[in-house]
Design an enzyme around this catalytic site. Sequence first.
Site, short mmCIF file in Angstrom:
data_model
loop_
_atom_site.label_atom_id
_atom_site.label_comp_id
_atom_site.label_asym_id
_atom_site.label_seq_id
_atom_site.Cartn_x
_atom_site.Cartn_y
_atom_site.Cartn_z
N HIS A 1 0.82 -1.24 0.00
CA HIS A 1 0.00 0.00 0.00
C HIS A 1 0.84 1.27 0.00
O HIS A 1 0.42 2.32 0.48
CB HIS A 1 -0.91 -0.02 1.23
CG HIS A 1 -2.21 0.69 1.04
ND1 HIS A 1 -2.44 1.96 1.50
CD2 HIS A 1 -3.35 0.31 0.45
CE1 HIS A 1 -3.67 2.34 1.22
NE2 HIS A 1 -4.24 1.36 0.58
N HIS B 1 -7.47 -3.17 -10.53
CA HIS B 1 -7.73 -2.64 -9.18
C HIS B 1 -9.18 -2.14 -9.16
O HIS B 1 -9.62 -1.49 -10.12
CB HIS B 1 -6.76 -1.47 -8.98
CG HIS B 1 -6.92 -0.67 -7.73
ND1 HIS B 1 -7.56 0.55 -7.70
CD2 HIS B 1 -6.49 -0.90 -6.48
CE1 HIS B 1 -7.51 1.04 -6.48
NE2 HIS B 1 -6.87 0.19 -5.71
O1 LIG Z 1 -7.72 -1.71 -3.20
C1 LIG Z 1 -6.50 -1.49 -3.11
O2 LIG Z 1 -5.59 -2.23 -3.57
C2 LIG Z 1 -6.04 -0.31 -2.38
O3 LIG Z 1 -4.84 -0.08 -2.29
C3 LIG Z 1 -7.05 0.65 -1.83
C4 LIG Z 1 -6.70 2.05 -2.18
O4 LIG Z 1 -6.60 2.16 -3.55
C5 LIG Z 1 -7.78 2.99 -1.66
O5 LIG Z 1 -8.97 2.85 -2.46
C6 LIG Z 1 -7.30 4.40 -1.70
O6 LIG Z 1 -8.28 5.27 -1.14
MG LIG Z 2 -3.62 -1.48 -3.35
#
Ligand SMILES: O=C(O)C(=O)C[C@@H](O)[C@H](O)CO
Ligand SMILES: [Mg+2]
Length: 382
Positions: free
Chosen positions: A185, A285
Amino acid sequence: MKITKLTLYRVPPRWMFLKIETDEGVTGWGEPVIEGRARTVEAAVNELTDYLVGQDPCRINDLWQVMYRGGFYRGGPIMMSAIAGVDQALWDIKGKLLGVPVYELLGGRVRDRMKMYSWVGGDRPAEVIEGIHTLREIGIDTFKLNGTEELGIVDTAAKVDAAVGRIAQIRDAFGKTIEFGIDFHGRVAAPMAKVLLRELEPFRPLFVEEPVLPEQAEYYPRLAEATAIPLAAGERMFSRFEFKHVFRRGGIAIVQPDLSHAGGITECVKIASMAEAYDVAFAPHCPLGPVALAACLQVDFVAHNAVLQEQSMGIHYNKGAELFDYVLNPEDFVITDGYFPPLPKPGLGVIVDEERVIAASRNAPDWRNPVWRHPDGSVAEW
Ligand SMILES: O=C(O)C(=O)C[C@@H](O)[C@H](O)CO
Ligand SMILES: [Mg+2]
């Protein structure tokens, strides 16, 4: 046919829907949003209106090029999310007009079902074991969790042990009956990424996501040399012109463009195709809403290298609304043994409950991610 009107609805939990109307009554929906910057993307979409109203919605490629190139400045999360939502709605219109799902317009399906995964554990990964048990009961066997909490550029053995111990617990509890990705992250800097990847290697995670921040992409090949764990990235990359550098340098085994951030269906089909040429997997994603998910699935069903689809059911961000709350055809998204079926209806395949969207838009929160700080008070990556 001509585009007559664009209407945006910011809704809980943190999504934004775009409705594009035409002079022949066919309507398309998109989901342009950057989480935490919905109002900025709203302004960006409104600025695109000048290029769109009066135009033929079926000329998706030309309208995409005008939106991307017509304003001189280009790229980045805000503009590419605005373009993404418009693009999704244009494909929705074209599919509805011709009476077919978008994947038919893109050459037809390459698979019969699409593997998905679910988040467990939240921002500060906890109750992961319970979360996995619960989701396994509905046939889900692939998961993703955050790898760490706040982590310093260089941090302690105890922090490393906490991160690795959580993963060891998962393997102890479930063995190899489940799979999971670990999302760093952006919280992990290059020095600690090497340490964590080495310590996590014995537990064979399916992938490690955003092993370093996207602005540190030059580390991807070096980290890939140091580990057998497949590395994944892409949610904070916004066009082919960014992904091409990652493909050329290597190191990323799975690209994860977001259909609501990286220019929409038109752009992500091209990114998937570039990835295939480099033997890189495609795993969109999608921690967002149902229109974004439907757009992902339209591309998943035509991309040979599509391997996994993220979706936000039960995700820790969905406070105030759940994935299918604004959808009139949730039955088309039923997950069986951890797979989505192809969406049967024309266009994106999602029927938006416009009344519910309008009602919810009257008190949409301005969602923001938390600003984390290290013990010394300095800003930590969330
Ligand atoms: O789903 C993912 O892989 C994330 O890292 C979550 C991130 O993108 C959040 O949505 C940001 O607010
Ligand atoms: Mg992510």
